[in-house]
Scaffold this motif. Structure first.
Motif, PDB file in Angstrom:
ATOM      1  N   CYS A 149      17.591   8.542  24.326  1.00  0.00           N
ATOM      2  CA  CYS A 149      18.591   8.122  25.307  1.00  0.00           C
ATOM      3  C   CYS A 149      19.145   9.320  26.082  1.00  0.00           C
ATOM      4  N   ASP A 150      19.322  10.456  25.389  1.00  0.00           N
ATOM      5  CA  ASP A 150      19.862  11.643  26.057  1.00  0.00           C
ATOM      6  C   ASP A 150      18.920  12.143  27.155  1.00  0.00           C
ATOM      7  N   ALA A 151      17.613  11.980  26.881  1.00  0.00           N
ATOM      8  CA  ALA A 151      16.621  12.502  27.823  1.00  0.00           C
ATOM      9  C   ALA A 151      16.760  11.845  29.199  1.00  0.00           C
ATOM     10  N   LYS A 152      17.219  10.588  29.200  1.00  0.00           N
ATOM     11  CA  LYS A 152      17.387   9.895  30.490  1.00  0.00           C
ATOM     12  C   LYS A 152      18.423  10.613  31.356  1.00  0.00           C
ATOM     13  N   SER A 153      19.457  11.126  30.702  1.00  0.00           N
ATOM     14  CA  SER A 153      20.469  11.857  31.467  1.00  0.00           C
ATOM     15  C   SER A 153      19.874  13.121  32.072  1.00  0.00           C
ATOM     16  N   VAL A 154      18.983  13.780  31.301  1.00  0.00           N
ATOM     17  CA  VAL A 154      18.348  14.989  31.819  1.00  0.00           C
ATOM     18  C   VAL A 154      17.514  14.648  33.046  1.00  0.00           C
ATOM     19  N   VAL A 155      16.757  13.559  32.928  1.00  0.00           N
ATOM     20  CA  VAL A 155      15.931  13.136  34.071  1.00  0.00           C
ATOM     21  C   VAL A 155      16.811  12.852  35.283  1.00  0.00           C
ATOM     22  N   GLU A 156      17.930  12.191  35.055  1.00  0.00           N
ATOM     23  CA  GLU A 156      18.816  11.838  36.160  1.00  0.00           C
ATOM     24  C   GLU A 156      19.408  13.101  36.806  1.00  0.00           C
ATOM     25  N   SER A 179      26.165   0.291  20.123  1.00  0.00           N
ATOM     26  CA  SER A 179      25.384  -0.841  20.632  1.00  0.00           C
ATOM     27  C   SER A 179      24.094  -0.384  21.307  1.00  0.00           C
ATOM     28  N   LYS A 180      24.085   0.811  21.878  1.00  0.00           N
ATOM     29  CA  LYS A 180      22.864   1.238  22.586  1.00  0.00           C
ATOM     30  C   LYS A 180      21.673   1.337  21.632  1.00  0.00           C
ATOM     31  N   CYS A 181      21.920   1.635  20.336  1.00  0.00           N
ATOM     32  CA  CYS A 181      20.808   1.782  19.403  1.00  0.00           C
ATOM     33  C   CYS A 181      20.097   0.457  19.131  1.00  0.00           C
ATOM     34  N   TYR A 182      20.847  -0.637  19.230  1.00  0.00           N
ATOM     35  CA  TYR A 182      20.235  -1.932  18.921  1.00  0.00           C
ATOM     36  C   TYR A 182      19.242  -2.356  19.996  1.00  0.00           C
ATOM     37  N   SER A 183      19.509  -1.917  21.224  1.00  0.00           N
ATOM     38  CA  SER A 183      18.597  -2.323  22.290  1.00  0.00           C
ATOM     39  C   SER A 183      17.711  -1.163  22.743  1.00  0.00           C
ATOM     40  N   CYS A 184      17.641  -0.132  21.900  1.00  0.00           N
ATOM     41  CA  CYS A 184      16.854   1.049  22.285  1.00  0.00           C
ATOM     42  C   CYS A 184      15.362   0.748  22.295  1.00  0.00           C
ATOM     43  N   THR A 185      14.694   1.131  23.363  1.00  0.00           N
ATOM     44  CA  THR A 185      13.240   0.959  23.415  1.00  0.00           C
ATOM     45  C   THR A 185      12.539   2.316  23.479  1.00  0.00           C
ATOM     46  N   SER A 186      13.301   3.382  23.665  1.00  0.00           N
ATOM     47  CA  SER A 186      12.620   4.668  23.728  1.00  0.00           C
ATOM     48  C   SER A 186      13.341   5.651  22.829  1.00  0.00           C
ATOM     49  N   ARG A 187      12.836   5.765  21.600  1.00  0.00           N
ATOM     50  CA  ARG A 187      13.551   6.530  20.582  1.00  0.00           C
ATOM     51  C   ARG A 187      13.273   8.017  20.666  1.00  0.00           C
ATOM     52  N   MET A 188      12.290   8.380  21.454  1.00  0.00           N
ATOM     53  CA  MET A 188      12.046   9.809  21.622  1.00  0.00           C
ATOM     54  C   MET A 188      11.570  10.059  23.050  1.00  0.00           C
ATOM     55  N   ALA A 189      12.054  11.137  23.637  1.00  0.00           N
ATOM     56  CA  ALA A 189      11.632  11.481  24.988  1.00  0.00           C
ATOM     57  C   ALA A 189      10.146  11.802  24.983  1.00  0.00           C
ATOM     58  N   GLN A 190       9.413  11.286  25.898  1.00  0.00           N
ATOM     59  CA  GLN A 190       7.984  11.555  25.952  1.00  0.00           C
ATOM     60  C   GLN A 190       7.701  12.773  26.834  1.00  0.00           C
ATOM     61  N   THR A 207      22.868   6.068  32.937  1.00  0.00           N
ATOM     62  CA  THR A 207      21.750   5.750  32.050  1.00  0.00           C
ATOM     63  C   THR A 207      22.205   4.967  30.830  1.00  0.00           C
ATOM     64  N   GLY A 208      23.476   4.649  30.761  1.00  0.00           N
ATOM     65  CA  GLY A 208      23.984   3.837  29.656  1.00  0.00           C
ATOM     66  C   GLY A 208      24.090   4.595  28.342  1.00  0.00           C
ATOM     67  N   CYS A 209      24.295   5.912  28.392  1.00  0.00           N
ATOM     68  CA  CYS A 209      24.325   6.692  27.158  1.00  0.00           C
ATOM     69  C   CYS A 209      25.554   6.395  26.323  1.00  0.00           C
ATOM     70  N   GLY A 210      26.605   5.854  26.952  1.00  0.00           N
ATOM     71  CA  GLY A 210      27.764   5.406  26.182  1.00  0.00           C
ATOM     72  C   GLY A 210      28.753   6.499  25.814  1.00  0.00           C
ATOM     73  N   GLU A 211      28.568   7.697  26.351  1.00  0.00           N
ATOM     74  CA  GLU A 211      29.486   8.782  26.008  1.00  0.00           C
ATOM     75  C   GLU A 211      30.920   8.479  26.419  1.00  0.00           C
ATOM     76  N   CYS A 212      31.090   7.766  27.526  1.00  0.00           N
ATOM     77  CA  CYS A 212      32.431   7.457  28.011  1.00  0.00           C
ATOM     78  C   CYS A 212      33.194   6.652  26.962  1.00  0.00           C
ATOM     79  N   GLN A 213      32.523   5.624  26.453  1.00  0.00           N
ATOM     80  CA  GLN A 213      33.172   4.760  25.468  1.00  0.00           C
ATOM     81  C   GLN A 213      33.339   5.486  24.131  1.00  0.00           C
ATOM     82  N   ARG A 214      32.306   6.266  23.745  1.00  0.00           N
ATOM     83  CA  ARG A 214      32.376   6.986  22.478  1.00  0.00           C
ATOM     84  C   ARG A 214      33.564   7.937  22.453  1.00  0.00           C
TER      85      ARG A 214
END
Lengths: 489, 653
Positions: A245-252, A319-330, A428-435
């Motif tokens: 999930c973190d990798a998406k932020s890097v891409v963004e 909650s993001k872990c339950y709907s996670c589809t990419s557990r590791m950055a490719q 990217t929905g990383c959820g840091e704001c809520q955390r």
């Protein structure tokens, strides 16, 4: 309404507060044409002249609706006929996103419309004004945020993950350390996690020497999205440990030119889920010491002040872990394990599902009670990897002066709207704001809803997946696939 | 701040339905307002003088005028406050005429609304800042797009005024539609005789560069500094060598090529020179019909060309020109009349368009000026003209009048009688529109001297009778009875539409066009030549239907506008452009990505990437301002704070 005397009470009482943002070249001219033709119209509308519909920041509309407008109308040149050639194409995307976004706040989307009227279309302008005014009168005065009774509601986190959650491979830590050790001489710093105030709580760890490596913590304790720190290190060579999930932020960040690919070295961690520390802390309550911390493949077991607590990741993940589809950055520089893509359709996040089940007035009431807790610490902003304005956030500024200093709940929610709309198509929905929210407001739901709108309007667009993609609100198509002109075209 | 407010009565235009004195009184209570009054006519000389006097007397540093639309008088009042020493941007207008007094009669509601609009203007003014224009140099060259009579007139006037002209014409020859005409109304003088010398002037004028058989590929820049890319379409003939001798056209074996210039009434050769007076008089190969280009063998023209000008390998060429102003004079095309099934939908050879008829009558046309029927070459004795084919017909989405068809139909009826004295002409018409000088006299001549039978009514059906004639069935609405006429030839006065590709060109020019593709002028009455894009002017039918005298007049008017623009060495830029606060800018480049004009570039300030607005290129749309999350780029005079002030003035929960 100070300054306007009581002589006009009739008009004041029967009229509703309707604002119009009209582009100077087409629609303002169209309204002039209607006037020249003496086309009788309702008197409620107050027109603000702007150069182009593309100038209309959706936040002006949100601001008006928050502060007492009963309806807001935006009108510009017809698509393809923009005086500035493309301003209305940008407007169309942004205003459409706003229209779909408003309901999550409890605002009826029918209170906002946008349309196109050319300078020659006086008759059409009359119809637009008349219809919109009738539409707003049918809805009646807008419910006031202050008037709603607070509604407390809890998010139901009983969720089934798309793939089993757990604490991950216990052997992984040593191989990660080894990998970092090899790479460290080429890098100014590697960012990971280390123990914080006690063994259960971790904090970001800035590894500069081999000795620092010993403190590294991963697995369910790799809580923070460390991409947040990258823009601060512009020009330095930084290694960073990223979950999928973190990798998406890097891409963004790469997509938005905020970091340079050659300056960043990505260590991709496989992840089986992390702990939602908010809920963990809730269970633990007040305690003095953690006397023992054990981890098996599914559960973290904590003994605090002599009392044992079990935290199975499958029940205590965010909650993001339950709907996670990419557990590791490719697309990383170094892959520290194997993680396959998870098939399946992510379910609606629980925060969002809760709001979806509410009526408009319940949502407004919910936000009133939830945002009332906000202490304006801006931790949500400071932890957000995409909030790159940093010291120049509009919430702290007088020029531009978007936020008042008032402690009103409405203003607190308006900041969340600013944040969400600034992140539309970028979050990217990383959820840091809520955390990071110290008072546990489920603000992620606003971003999740906005992301859903973006997906629906822009062919399933997911931020943070393609560094070459143009974020949808920074582009346009002459013919939009999923944005339909409304019936009163 | 010290603000003065002027609530204009505009005679009874506003005063009739708004209590202006009451609005002025309410305005006294708005923040920073130190003076408020309600003059009768604010824009009149005494009204403007009163504003100037009030600025001095009350030491005003900002003025609000509540009157008509700012699209009308904002420039007027900006000059007024500037004369009194204020910055012209320390001025705001509230539109209480078009948006209030003219659209409702409820005085209480109107007064309330007017007061709120004034409150809005005051709130905006309190956030205003003085803005100053920059000066920038002008390229004193003009581009004229279209070489019809309007474009020719504009080009010649500019060239005579000493301005270098670049003319771009889509067809291989200039002259436009007028070059195809036989005679012109109301004088019945020969079209080629009056247009020909002007065409020659274009070719010979030292100030005019002509690109025929060329189209506009791209336009960038702004008033005073446009960059134009021109696509010179391939002709397969090297025009620098071609002498226009015509040997190639005589020998070309592909003699069944479509004749565009003659509107298809005859065939031509694959290599052609449009007509004897063509400018430039150069040959062009139509690749659709050329045997060398379609089948790979022939090469006759290359063999016979005395100067070796033929080049089958020729490709399109792109040329860049720098100009300071542009005149669009792209004219019109006939609409596709075959949508009318009742006129045969294009199936009958003896139902032709009026423009085809011009070619049949023209001495340099395919029949040498002998009027003959396309089907059998016989001279028609009975000719039916049908007017308004595709004009004033909302059923096919063309409600507008094409303007000149009534007149040329009368001319064609007269000429028919001149050519074939024993012929009889009939005209089906809806109304006769002949408002020009000598026009109505002319249509009367057609009726009275030439015995043309005018029938007021529409034609319901045209069909062949099987014996060589067409049956025209219609209605005479004056006599209230059906009419049936046997015609040897039926001529349709086909309505006009904007030239093909006009909307695409408008997009390149960044000017507006209406539903029918005609370019929109800046103001219907007061700015009929200007467009909303500075430096771009209109001439001729591209702006709307008009006849030759009006097209020529507008061509000259456009030239006058160009010459006025170029009378100064420098232009003043509009200061309402975007500005970057480099402290706030994080250099993410979102504004660069979204600017429709490429007017923002990346720059490096103290090792940090920042956005920089190119002042001469920014047009002031504000897309960047609503894109930048931290509000680092602000559009002057429409900043976030200025618009927020307006929102807050209306919505204060």
């Amino acid at each position: 309404m100070s300054g306007v005397t009581s002589q006009n009470t009739n008009a004041e009482h029967s009229e509703l507060r309707i604002l119009g943002f009209l582009c100077n070249w087409c629609s303002y001219g169209g309204a002039d044409t209607a006037g020249v033709a003496r086309a009788t119209q309702p008197t409620d509308l107050r027109i603000i002249r702007v150069p182009c519909s593309g100038r209309v920041d959706p936040l002006f509309i949100a601001k008006a609706l928050f502060n007492g407008a009963d309806g807001v109308l935006v009108s510009g040149c017809h698509p393809r006929d923009c005086h500035y050639s493309a301003g209305n194409f940008y407007a169309r995307r942004r205003l459409e996103v706003l229209k779909h976004f408003l309901p999550i706040l409890g605002i009826d989307p029918a209170r906002f419309e946008y349309t196109w009227v050319s300078a020659s279309e006086g008759e059409r302008w009359k119809q637009v004004v008349t219809r919109f005014t009738e539409q707003i009168h049918a809805l009646g005065p807008a419910p006031k945020f202050e008037d709603s009774h607070p509604l407390h509601a809890m998010v139901d986190m009983a969720l089934a993950p798309l793939a089993p959650l757990g604490t991950g491979d216990p052997q992984l830590l040593s191989s990660v350390k080894e990998a970092i050790r090899k790479k460290l001489p080429e890098l100014d710093c590697v960012i990971g996690w280390k123990e914080g105030r006690d063994g259960l709580h971790t904090v970001p760890h800035f590894i500069r020497t081999e000795a620092d490596l010993e403190e590294l913590r991963i697995g369910p304790f790799a809580i923070h999205n460390l991409a947040t720190y990258l823009p601060n290190y512009k020009g330095k060579k930084i290694g960073i440990l990223v979950k999928g999930c973190d990798a998406k932020s890097v891409v963004e960040l790469l997509q938005e030119n905020l970091i340079k690919r050659e300056d960043v070295f990505l260590f991709a961690l496989p992840c089986q889920g992390i702990l939602d520390m908010g809920r963990v802390d809730q269970v633990l309550g007040r305690y003095q010491h953690i006397t023992s911390l054990k981890t098996d493949d599914k559960t973290v077991t904590v003994v605090a002040d002599g009392k044992e607590h079990h935290f199975p990741i499958s029940q205590y993940a965010p909650s993001k872990c339950y709907s996670c589809t990419s557990r590791m950055a490719q697309d990383a520089d170094m892959l520290l394990g194997n993680a396959t893509q998870i098939q399946g359709t992510p379910q609606t996040p629980p925060e969002l599902a809760m709001l979806d089940a509410m009526s408009l007035s319940e949502r407004m009431a919910f936000w009133k009670s939830a945002m009332d807790r906000c202490i304006r610490c801006y931790a949500c902003r400071n932890s957000c990897p995409m909030c790159v304005c940093r010291d120049y956030c509009v919430s702290d500024s007088r020029d531009p002066h978007w936020m008042s200093q008032s402690d009103a709940t409405r203003e607190k929610l308006f900041f969340q709207v600013i944040h969400t709309l600034h992140l539309a198509g970028r979050c990217t929905g990383c959820g840091e704001c809520q955390r990071s929210c110290p008072v546990g407001i489920p603000i992620l739901a606003l971003r999740q809803h906005c992301a859903r709108v973006i997906r629906e309007l822009f062919s399933g667009y997911e931020p943070g997946t393609d560094p070459k993609a143009v974020p949808p609100l920074l582009g346009y198509q002459v013919e939009e696939e999923h944005i339909k002109e409304r019936e009163w075209k | 701040m010290r603000i003065g407010v002027f609530i204009c009565h505009c005679g009874s235009n506003i005063g009739g339905t708004v209590d202006c004195a009451q609005v002025a009184k309410i305005a006294e209570g708005f923040p920073d307002v130190v003076y408020s009054t309600d003059p009768m006519y604010t824009c009149a000389e005494p009204g403007q003088a009163a504003i100037e006097a009030a600025i001095h007397e009350h030491k005003l540093d900002g003025v609000v005028v509540a009157s008509c639309s700012p699209r009308m008088h904002e420039p007027t009042f900006r000059r007024t406050v500037a004369r009194a020493g204020l910055n012209p941007y320390m001025f705001e207008m509230a539109n209480i005429r078009e948006h209030v007094s003219w659209i409702g009669k409820d005085v209480a509601a109107n007064t309330h609304k007017a007061a709120e609009l004034v409150k809005l203007a005051v709130a905006k003014l309190r956030q205003d800042h003085a803005l100053t224009s920059q000066e920038f140099p002008v390229k004193r060259r003009v581009l004229v797009i279209g070489g019809g009579v309007a474009g020719i007139q504009a080009a010649l006037d500019c060239a005579d005024g000493g301005i270098p002209v670049v003319m771009v014409e889509r067809e291989p020859t200039i002259g436009g539609k007028m070059a195809k005409l036989d005679k012109t109304f109301p004088t019945v003088d020969c079209s080629a005789c009056i247009l020909g010398p002007k065409m020659v002037d274009v070719a010979q004028h030292p100030n005019i560069t002509l690109y025929a058989n060329a189209e506009i590929e791209d336009i960038s820049g702004y008033v005073g500094n446009f960059t134009v890319t021109i696509r010179k379409k391939t002709t397969y003939v090297d025009w620098s060598k071609c002498t226009g001798c015509g040997t190639c056209t005589e020998k070309c074996p592909a003699k069944k090529s479509f004749d565009r210039f003659n509107e298809g009434v005859a065939n031509t050769t694959a290599i052609t020179i449009a007509f004897p007076q063509a400018i430039p008089k150069k040959a062009v190969i139509d690749p659709k019909f050329c045997r060398q280009l379609t089948k790979g063998k022939c090469g006759v023209c290359a063999k016979v060309c005395p100067t070796g000008a033929i080049n089958y390998e020729m490709k399109d060429e792109l040329i860049t020109e720098e100009v300071g102003s542009i005149v669009a004079a792209t004219g019109y095309d006939l609409m596709d009349w075959t949508v009318y099934a009742e006129y045969g939908g294009g199936r009958y050879p003896d139902v032709i368009t009026s423009l085809q008829y011009e070619r049949l009558m023209n001495a340099s046309g395919p029949t040498g000026g002998h009027i003959v029927r396309p089907s059998d070459g016989k001279e028609p004795k009975s000719v039916v003209f049908i007017q308004c084919v595709g004009s004033r017909d909302p059923s096919i989405g063309r409600p507008y009048c094409s303007g000149f068809c009534c007149m040329y139909t009368a001319k064609q009826a007269i000429l028919t009688k001149d050519h074939i004295p024993d012929s009889q002409s009939y005209v089906f018409y809806m109304d006769i529109r002949s408002p020009g000088k000598m026009y109505d006299e002319f249509t009367r001549r057609a009726m009275e001297e030439y015995g043309t039978e005018y029938i007021r009514g529409r034609v319901s059906q045209v069909y062949p009778d099987g014996k060589g004639q067409m049956v025209v069935m219609g209605m005479d609405t004056l006599l209230g009875r059906p009419v049936e006429i046997r015609a040897d030839l039926v001529v349709l006065a086909v309505g006009i539409e904007a030239s093909k590709g006009a909307p695409a060109l408008a997009e390149k020019l960044r000017i507006s066009y209406d539903h029918y593709g005609f370019f929109m002028e800046s103001h219907v009455k007061l700015k009929p030549v200007e467009t909303n894009t500075a430096g771009v002017f209109l001439a001729g039918v591209c702006q709307g239907a008009k006849d030759i005298p009006a097209s020529v007049a507008q061509g000259s008017a456009a030239a006058a506008k160009v010459l006025t623009l170029f009378a100064k060495d420098t232009l003043q830029s509009d200061p309402q452009i975007a500005k970057v606060d480099i402290a706030r800018c994080v250099g993410c480049g979102k504004c660069i990505r979204t600017c429709p004009y490429g007017a923002i570039k990346e720059t490096v300030v103290r090792n940090a990437e920042k956005a920089q607005v190119i002042e001469t290129m920014c047009q002031g749309c504000g897309v960047c301002t609503s894109t930048c999350p931290q509000g680092a780029v602000q559009l002057s005079h429409a900043t976030d704070n200025q618009i927020l002030a307006e929102v807050n003035a209306l919505c204060q929960a």
